[in-house]
Design a protein around this motif. Structure first.
Motif, PDB file in Angstrom:
ATOM      1  N   UNK A  69      44.004  40.693  90.273  1.00 40.74           N
ATOM      2  CA  UNK A  69      44.937  40.712  89.143  1.00 40.74           C
ATOM      3  C   UNK A  69      44.910  39.358  88.466  1.00 40.74           C
ATOM      4  N   UNK A  70      45.425  39.334  87.227  1.00 38.56           N
ATOM      5  CA  UNK A  70      45.574  38.080  86.477  1.00 38.56           C
ATOM      6  C   UNK A  70      44.266  37.307  86.360  1.00 38.56           C
ATOM      7  N   UNK A  71      43.186  38.040  86.109  1.00 38.24           N
ATOM      8  CA  UNK A  71      41.894  37.388  85.915  1.00 38.24           C
ATOM      9  C   UNK A  71      41.800  36.939  84.460  1.00 38.24           C
ATOM     10  N   UNK A  72      41.494  35.673  84.242  1.00 44.38           N
ATOM     11  CA  UNK A  72      41.284  35.212  82.869  1.00 44.38           C
ATOM     12  C   UNK A  72      39.783  35.105  82.630  1.00 44.38           C
ATOM     13  N   UNK A  73      39.374  35.617  81.479  1.00 46.24           N
ATOM     14  CA  UNK A  73      37.946  35.765  81.249  1.00 46.24           C
ATOM     15  C   UNK A  73      37.350  34.510  80.627  1.00 46.24           C
ATOM     16  N   UNK A  74      37.822  34.152  79.414  1.00 42.98           N
ATOM     17  CA  UNK A  74      37.234  33.038  78.662  1.00 42.98           C
ATOM     18  C   UNK A  74      35.706  33.138  78.731  1.00 42.98           C
ATOM     19  N   UNK A  75      35.018  31.991  78.675  1.00 39.96           N
ATOM     20  CA  UNK A  75      33.556  32.037  78.796  1.00 39.96           C
ATOM     21  C   UNK A  75      33.170  31.620  80.199  1.00 39.96           C
ATOM     22  N   UNK A  76      33.869  32.187  81.154  1.00 40.75           N
ATOM     23  CA  UNK A  76      33.682  31.708  82.513  1.00 40.75           C
ATOM     24  C   UNK A  76      32.570  32.459  83.215  1.00 40.75           C
ATOM     25  N   UNK A  77      31.812  31.716  84.009  1.00 37.05           N
ATOM     26  CA  UNK A  77      30.803  32.320  84.867  1.00 37.05           C
ATOM     27  C   UNK A  77      31.355  32.284  86.279  1.00 37.05           C
ATOM     28  N   UNK A  78      31.560  33.450  86.835  1.00 33.40           N
ATOM     29  CA  UNK A  78      32.149  33.516  88.172  1.00 33.40           C
ATOM     30  C   UNK A  78      31.037  33.594  89.214  1.00 33.40           C
ATOM     31  N   UNK A  79      31.308  32.982  90.333  1.00 29.60           N
ATOM     32  CA  UNK A  79      30.359  32.938  91.452  1.00 29.60           C
ATOM     33  C   UNK A  79      30.945  33.764  92.590  1.00 29.60           C
ATOM     34  N   UNK A  80      30.272  34.844  92.945  1.00 28.56           N
ATOM     35  CA  UNK A  80      30.735  35.732  94.015  1.00 28.56           C
ATOM     36  C   UNK A  80      29.863  35.562  95.247  1.00 28.56           C
ATOM     37  N   UNK A  81      30.499  35.669  96.390  1.00 32.33           N
ATOM     38  CA  UNK A  81      29.793  35.526  97.660  1.00 32.33           C
ATOM     39  C   UNK A  81      30.391  36.534  98.638  1.00 32.33           C
ATOM     40  N   UNK A  82      29.554  37.345  99.248  1.00 30.99           N
ATOM     41  CA  UNK A  82      30.046  38.297 100.245  1.00 30.99           C
ATOM     42  C   UNK A  82      29.273  38.069 101.537  1.00 30.99           C
ATOM     43  N   UNK A  83      30.001  37.711 102.588  1.00 38.17           N
ATOM     44  CA  UNK A  83      29.351  37.599 103.886  1.00 38.17           C
ATOM     45  C   UNK A  83      30.016  38.575 104.844  1.00 38.17           C
ATOM     46  N   UNK A  84      29.500  38.649 106.029  1.00 40.35           N
ATOM     47  CA  UNK A  84      30.043  39.637 106.956  1.00 40.35           C
ATOM     48  C   UNK A  84      29.943  39.161 108.382  1.00 40.35           C
ATOM     49  N   UNK A  85      30.577  39.929 109.266  1.00 41.82           N
ATOM     50  CA  UNK A  85      30.486  39.614 110.686  1.00 41.82           C
ATOM     51  C   UNK A  85      30.498  40.915 111.460  1.00 41.82           C
ATOM     52  N   UNK A  86      29.818  40.915 112.581  1.00 41.93           N
ATOM     53  CA  UNK A  86      29.916  42.046 113.509  1.00 41.93           C
ATOM     54  C   UNK A  86      29.656  41.507 114.901  1.00 41.93           C
ATOM     55  N   UNK A  87      30.557  41.748 115.765  1.00 44.87           N
ATOM     56  CA  UNK A  87      30.442  41.341 117.176  1.00 44.87           C
ATOM     57  C   UNK A  87      29.627  40.063 117.349  1.00 44.87           C
ATOM     58  N   UNK A  88      29.992  39.041 116.599  1.00 45.96           N
ATOM     59  CA  UNK A  88      29.340  37.747 116.785  1.00 45.96           C
ATOM     60  C   UNK A  88      27.988  37.602 116.119  1.00 45.96           C
TER      61      UNK A  88
END
Length: 150
Positions: A69-88
């Motif tokens: 929510x409340x994301x402001x757009x402007x001329x912004x470049x967003x950096x997304x990162x998704x990591x994960x874990x499973x039983x170590x």
């Protein structure tokens, strides 16, 4: 350990209703059932990464998206990162840069009015630009009218 195929796939984000953003992804093909993913993002170089506060989950409770929510757009470049874990074990990290203005789904134009005169078979259609958080110039919008004779 081979990590190929453990990273998420089909990462897509969309901004709607001016300041809401949903990001979704598919679980990695070779990721085991107990894999859990975590999304982090930042809106500019200066910021630190912040984690998702509101995950979308599948029926196994695995994170497959995030609501913002409340994301402001402007001329912004967003950096997304998704990591994960499973039983170590480690999961491949997924990273993506997105220009936020490119993923905005605009609201419909506002206050659409149609007035027709029967005598001259003339109609006037008026509207106002859609709501958006960052487009200030009306000339930036293009419209398409589809008129069906009923």
């Amino acid at each position: 350990a081979d990590m190929n195929g453990t990273a998420i796939e089909n990462f897509v984000c969309v901004i709607f209703n001016v300041s809401f953003m949903n990001c979704t992804w598919h679980v990695g093909r070779t990721a085991s059932g107990d894999t859990q993913y975590f999304l982090y993002w930042k809106n500019s170089k200066k910021e630190n990464f912040t984690g998702c506060q509101n995950y979308i989950k599948d029926n196994r409770g695995r994170h497959t998206g995030c609501r913002f929510q409340n994301v402001t757009i402007a001329n912004k470049r967003a950096h997304f990162l998704v990591n994960g874990s499973r039983s170590g074990q480690n999961i491949q990290t997924y990273e993506k840069m997105i220009f936020l203005y490119e993923i905005e789904k605009l609201t419909p134009p506002l206050n659409v009015t149609v007035s027709c005169t029967e005598v001259s078979h003339f109609c006037e259609i008026r509207w106002q630009p859609p709501h958006t958080s960052h487009v200030k110039r009306r000339a930036c919008f293009k419209y398409e009218l589809v008129i069906e004779n009923k």
